[in-house]
Design an enzyme around this catalytic site. Structure first.
Site, PDB file in Angstrom:
ATOM      1  N   LYS A  23     -11.720  -1.391  12.901  1.00 45.89           N
ATOM      2  CA  LYS A  23     -10.548  -0.618  13.342  1.00 45.89           C
ATOM      3  C   LYS A  23     -10.615  -0.319  14.847  1.00 45.89           C
ATOM      4  O   LYS A  23      -9.589  -0.254  15.519  1.00 45.89           O
ATOM      5  CB  LYS A  23     -10.445   0.681  12.536  1.00 45.89           C
ATOM      6  CG  LYS A  23      -9.811   0.484  11.155  1.00 45.89           C
ATOM      7  CD  LYS A  23      -8.313   0.206  11.272  1.00 45.89           C
ATOM      8  CE  LYS A  23      -7.625   0.137   9.934  1.00 45.89           C
ATOM      9  NZ  LYS A  23      -6.172  -0.150  10.033  1.00 45.89           N
ATOM     10  N   ARG A  55      -1.783   6.575  -3.968  1.00 42.98           N
ATOM     11  CA  ARG A  55      -3.114   6.246  -3.472  1.00 42.98           C
ATOM     12  C   ARG A  55      -3.877   5.469  -4.536  1.00 42.98           C
ATOM     13  O   ARG A  55      -3.758   5.768  -5.738  1.00 42.98           O
ATOM     14  CB  ARG A  55      -3.831   7.564  -3.162  1.00 42.98           C
ATOM     15  CG  ARG A  55      -5.138   7.462  -2.431  1.00 42.98           C
ATOM     16  CD  ARG A  55      -5.019   6.805  -1.116  1.00 42.98           C
ATOM     17  NE  ARG A  55      -5.862   7.423  -0.104  1.00 42.98           N
ATOM     18  CZ  ARG A  55      -6.362   6.731   0.927  1.00 42.98           C
ATOM     19  NH1 ARG A  55      -6.125   5.450   1.088  1.00 42.98           N
ATOM     20  NH2 ARG A  55      -7.086   7.358   1.833  1.00 42.98           N
ATOM     21  N   THR A  63      -7.547   4.748  12.761  1.00 47.23           N
ATOM     22  CA  THR A  63      -8.093   5.681  11.768  1.00 47.23           C
ATOM     23  C   THR A  63      -9.138   6.632  12.345  1.00 47.23           C
ATOM     24  O   THR A  63      -9.849   6.284  13.307  1.00 47.23           O
ATOM     25  CB  THR A  63      -8.749   4.878  10.630  1.00 47.23           C
ATOM     26  OG1 THR A  63      -9.563   5.750   9.835  1.00 47.23           O
ATOM     27  CG2 THR A  63      -9.660   3.795  11.154  1.00 47.23           C
ATOM     28  N   ALA A  87      -4.637  -3.923   5.917  1.00 49.27           N
ATOM     29  CA  ALA A  87      -6.069  -3.834   6.241  1.00 49.27           C
ATOM     30  C   ALA A  87      -6.862  -3.813   4.942  1.00 49.27           C
ATOM     31  O   ALA A  87      -6.320  -3.488   3.879  1.00 49.27           O
ATOM     32  CB  ALA A  87      -6.375  -2.555   7.018  1.00 49.27           C
ATOM     33  N   GLY A 101       0.832  -1.211   0.000  1.00 50.53           N
ATOM     34  CA  GLY A 101       0.000   0.000   0.000  1.00 50.53           C
ATOM     35  C   GLY A 101       0.864   1.258   0.000  1.00 50.53           C
ATOM     36  O   GLY A 101       2.091   1.186   0.139  1.00 50.53           O
ATOM     37  N   GLN A 102       0.226   2.427  -0.149  1.00 46.76           N
ATOM     38  CA  GLN A 102       1.020   3.664  -0.194  1.00 46.76           C
ATOM     39  C   GLN A 102       1.815   3.858   1.096  1.00 46.76           C
ATOM     40  O   GLN A 102       2.993   4.233   1.056  1.00 46.76           O
ATOM     41  CB  GLN A 102       0.146   4.891  -0.479  1.00 46.76           C
ATOM     42  CG  GLN A 102      -0.916   5.180   0.575  1.00 46.76           C
ATOM     43  CD  GLN A 102      -1.538   6.577   0.488  1.00 46.76           C
ATOM     44  OE1 GLN A 102      -1.226   7.351  -0.399  1.00 46.76           O
ATOM     45  NE2 GLN A 102      -2.425   6.900   1.418  1.00 46.76           N
ATOM     46  N   ASP A 103       1.207   3.580   2.247  1.00 40.63           N
ATOM     47  CA  ASP A 103       1.923   3.805   3.503  1.00 40.63           C
ATOM     48  C   ASP A 103       3.086   2.835   3.646  1.00 40.63           C
ATOM     49  O   ASP A 103       4.173   3.215   4.088  1.00 40.63           O
ATOM     50  CB  ASP A 103       0.980   3.611   4.704  1.00 40.63           C
ATOM     51  CG  ASP A 103      -0.099   4.674   4.776  1.00 40.63           C
ATOM     52  OD1 ASP A 103      -0.169   5.510   3.858  1.00 40.63           O
ATOM     53  OD2 ASP A 103      -0.873   4.659   5.747  1.00 40.63           O
ATOM     54  N   TYR A 163     -15.874  -1.171   8.476  1.00 41.13           N
ATOM     55  CA  TYR A 163     -14.444  -0.836   8.523  1.00 41.13           C
ATOM     56  C   TYR A 163     -14.114  -0.113   9.829  1.00 41.13           C
ATOM     57  O   TYR A 163     -13.156  -0.461  10.530  1.00 41.13           O
ATOM     58  CB  TYR A 163     -14.087   0.045   7.317  1.00 41.13           C
ATOM     59  CG  TYR A 163     -12.709   0.653   7.400  1.00 41.13           C
ATOM     60  CD1 TYR A 163     -11.581  -0.125   7.205  1.00 41.13           C
ATOM     61  CD2 TYR A 163     -12.541   2.009   7.689  1.00 41.13           C
ATOM     62  CE1 TYR A 163     -10.307   0.433   7.294  1.00 41.13           C
ATOM     63  CE2 TYR A 163     -11.280   2.576   7.772  1.00 41.13           C
ATOM     64  CZ  TYR A 163     -10.172   1.780   7.576  1.00 41.13           C
ATOM     65  OH  TYR A 163      -8.918   2.340   7.675  1.00 41.13           O
ATOM     66  N   GLU A 215     -11.832   7.109  11.020  1.00 44.11           N
ATOM     67  CA  GLU A 215     -13.145   6.479  10.803  1.00 44.11           C
ATOM     68  C   GLU A 215     -13.691   5.890  12.105  1.00 44.11           C
ATOM     69  O   GLU A 215     -14.875   5.575  12.195  1.00 44.11           O
ATOM     70  CB  GLU A 215     -13.055   5.405   9.724  1.00 44.11           C
ATOM     71  CG  GLU A 215     -12.912   5.962   8.317  1.00 44.11           C
ATOM     72  CD  GLU A 215     -14.126   6.785   7.876  1.00 44.11           C
ATOM     73  OE1 GLU A 215     -15.242   6.262   7.910  1.00 44.11           O
ATOM     74  OE2 GLU A 215     -13.941   7.967   7.528  1.00 44.11           O
TER      75      GLU A 215
HETATM   76  O1  F7E Z   1     -13.716   9.265   0.757  1.00 44.06           O
HETATM   77  C1  F7E Z   1     -16.473  11.453  -0.403  1.00 44.06           C
HETATM   78  C2  F7E Z   1     -16.803  10.291   0.497  1.00 44.06           C
HETATM   79  O2  F7E Z   1     -13.074   7.025  -0.118  1.00 44.06           O
HETATM   80  C3  F7E Z   1     -13.500  10.561   1.265  1.00 44.06           C
HETATM   81  C4  F7E Z   1      -9.436   5.457   3.844  1.00 44.06           C
HETATM   82  O3  F7E Z   1      -8.035   5.537   3.747  1.00 44.06           O
HETATM   83  O4  F7E Z   1      -9.516   7.569   4.964  1.00 44.06           O
HETATM   84  C5  F7E Z   1     -10.046   6.846   3.855  1.00 44.06           C
HETATM   85  O5  F7E Z   1     -11.442   6.705   3.968  1.00 44.06           O
HETATM   86  C6  F7E Z   1     -14.774  11.383   1.190  1.00 44.06           C
HETATM   87  C7  F7E Z   1     -16.004  10.672   1.737  1.00 44.06           C
HETATM   88  O6  F7E Z   1     -11.860   8.012   1.906  1.00 44.06           O
HETATM   89  C8  F7E Z   1     -16.711  10.306  -3.827  1.00 44.06           C
HETATM   90  O7  F7E Z   1     -18.201  10.217   0.698  1.00 44.06           O
HETATM   91  C9  F7E Z   1     -17.475  11.964  -2.669  1.00 44.06           C
HETATM   92  O8  F7E Z   1     -16.736  11.621   2.483  1.00 44.06           O
HETATM   93  O9  F7E Z   1     -11.419   8.926  -0.294  1.00 44.06           O
HETATM   94  P1  F7E Z   1     -12.488   8.269   0.475  1.00 44.06           P
HETATM   95  P2  F7E Z   1     -12.516   7.693   3.338  1.00 44.06           P
HETATM   96  O10 F7E Z   1     -13.780   6.942   3.222  1.00 44.06           O
HETATM   97  O11 F7E Z   1     -12.544   8.959   4.110  1.00 44.06           O
HETATM   98  C10 F7E Z   1      -9.757   7.003   6.245  1.00 44.06           C
HETATM   99  C11 F7E Z   1      -9.031   7.822   7.274  1.00 44.06           C
HETATM  100  C12 F7E Z   1      -9.444   5.558   6.301  1.00 44.06           C
HETATM  101  O12 F7E Z   1      -9.020   5.041   7.329  1.00 44.06           O
HETATM  102  C13 F7E Z   1      -9.814   4.734   5.122  1.00 44.06           C
HETATM  103  O13 F7E Z   1      -9.135   3.487   5.143  1.00 44.06           O
HETATM  104  O14 F7E Z   1     -15.073  11.635  -0.185  1.00 44.06           O
HETATM  105  N1  F7E Z   1     -16.712  11.197  -1.829  1.00 44.06           N
HETATM  106  N2  F7E Z   1     -17.487  11.431  -3.882  1.00 44.06           N
HETATM  107  C14 F7E Z   1     -16.219  10.156  -2.528  1.00 44.06           C
HETATM  108  N3  F7E Z   1     -15.412   9.152  -2.154  1.00 44.06           N
HETATM  109  C15 F7E Z   1     -15.070   8.233  -3.098  1.00 44.06           C
HETATM  110  N4  F7E Z   1     -14.245   7.219  -2.741  1.00 44.06           N
HETATM  111  N5  F7E Z   1     -15.544   8.337  -4.398  1.00 44.06           N
HETATM  112  C16 F7E Z   1     -16.362   9.355  -4.815  1.00 44.06           C
HETATM  113  O15 F7E Z   1     -16.771   9.414  -5.982  1.00 44.06           O
END
Ligand code: F7E
Length: 342
Positions: free
Chosen positions: A157, A188, A129, A82, A13-15, A153, A131
């Site tokens: 965690k 990423r 995280t 993970a 992974g990236q990290d 998830y 999350e």
């Molecule tokens: O979403 C919004 C989405 O999928 C960020 C993982 O590394 O960080 C990551 O989790 C935000 C959310 O990351 C799209 O709804 C809008 O609000 O890039 P994400 P995540 O879910 O925050 C945490 C710290 C972790 O631990 C996780 O493992 O962006 N969003 N539109 C979208 N997100 C995605 N993926 N795609 C869209 O089209």
């Protein structure tokens, strides 16, 4: 002096890759755990970071973890492995729990058995995280903020985090947990929103794509650079005493901010003709603002993020333009810590 040895799970992974580069630069012997028989990501790691020694193993398979510890005899173990895509965890909650939750316990048990009573022989880092905060109870979130996860998830965690705390308290292990807010880079995966945007913007710029379909544009996150976050992990394991630390920039941005910066990099100041709000990518209403207070990491570890939001997004767009032109596949060595103004 014999070099320090480290074992990293999640090396592909990236990290894992940024951490491996950091540790190799510090003179460590670095082993990385790779799961699966023909994991294509393993070839990428071999190519980009040839100094890493790869071992096969899986967080769900205790004997393979015992074997990895015997082969690598690490001073430090970093658990970065993970299943990490939040949406995927809703469709696959059981495997997420097996890897992301029980996997941590397997690794802690493997270390405890391997050390035969001398548990301080190995220092352990767990990648927790933001999350875990889910339905947030206070902003910004700190180490003491109540945990209210909102996805399989996040629940998994919390289990790994609390097990790490319990093994520290009960068995006296040097086990630390980094509560990592979103952290991004050109490495990423394209399913995460930052990379989806920067890659899409690059493709639009080159005429390879017409539009970008996204979920909620008002969602906000605290985004930092992954290379900075692995530095915090390493600092935690250099402390005399283990502890838990929030790692965050303390600044939150919306997806609209992300689009502003990414499109501006290719000279587009009105991105509305290119962006489609698509229910397929929308999540359940996200009213809570995840933003971290990294005061403890700053004061105790002396940690500081080196790249701000705009610097990070520009770096990713530049990489993706080059990659989409076929002139880059991976950030070459030395781009791990780019010029913030790049
Ligand atoms: O979403 C919004 C989405 O999928 C960020 C993982 O590394 O960080 C990551 O989790 C935000 C959310 O990351 C799209 O709804 C809008 O609000 O890039 P994400 P995540 O879910 O925050 C945490 C710290 C972790 O631990 C996780 O493992 O962006 N969003 N539109 C979208 N997100 C995605 N993926 N795609 C869209 O089209």
């Amino acid at each position: 002096m014999t070099p320090k040895r480290a074992l990293i799970t999640g090396i592909t992974g990236q990290d894992g890759m940024y951490l491996a580069e950091l540790l190799l630069a510090k003179g460590y012997d670095v082993h990385g755990l790779v799961h699966g028989e023909h994991n294509p990501q393993a070839d990428l790691v071999r190519r980009v970071i040839p100094g890493v020694r790869l071992l096969t193993g899986d967080l769900t398979d205790l004997p393979s973890l015992m074997r990895a510890l015997t082969v690598s005899e690490p001073h430090e173990v970093y658990n970065l492995g993970a299943i990490s895509f939040v949406q995927f965890s809703w469709e696959n909650p059981l495997i997420t729990t097996e890897v992301t939750a029980v996997g941590v316990l397997n690794l802690l048990e493997a270390i405890r058995m391997h050390c035969e009573g001398d548990v301080r022989r190995i220092r352990f880092f767990q990648a927790s995280t933001s999350e875990m905060f889910g339905r947030v109870q206070e902003s910004p979130q700190r180490e003491t903020t109540y945990l209210a996860p909102r996805s399989p998830y996040g629940v998994a965690k919390v289990f790994g985090h609390q097990m790490t705390v319990n093994y520290r308290q009960k068995h006296g292990m040097h086990a630390s947990s980094g509560i990592l807010f979103n952290h991004e880079s050109p490495r990423r995966g394209p399913e995460f929103v930052t990379r989806k945007v920067t890659r899409g913007v690059a493709r639009i710029h080159l005429g390879l794509q017409d539009s970008l379909h996204l979920g909620n544009l008002d969602a906000r996150r605290d985004w930092g650079f992954a290379g900075d976050y692995v530095h915090a992990m390493w600092l935690m394991l250099q402390q005399d005493e283990p502890d838990d630390y929030v790692v965050a920039t303390g600044v939150s941005h919306s997806i609209r901010d992300l689009l502003d910066v990414a499109f501006a990099r290719i000279g587009v100041h009105d991105w509305t003709p290119y962006v489609v709000e698509d229910a397929e990518f929308a999540r359940t209403p996200e009213k809570n603002v995840l933003v971290g207070d990294a005061t403890r990491a700053r004061e105790v570890l002396g940690w500081e993020p080196t790249i701000d939001f705009a610097g990070l997004v520009n770096l990713m767009v530049d990489h993706d333009v080059a990659e989409q032109q076929g002139s880059a596949h991976e950030p070459p060595e030395g781009r791990g810590r780019p010029d913030p103004g790049a």
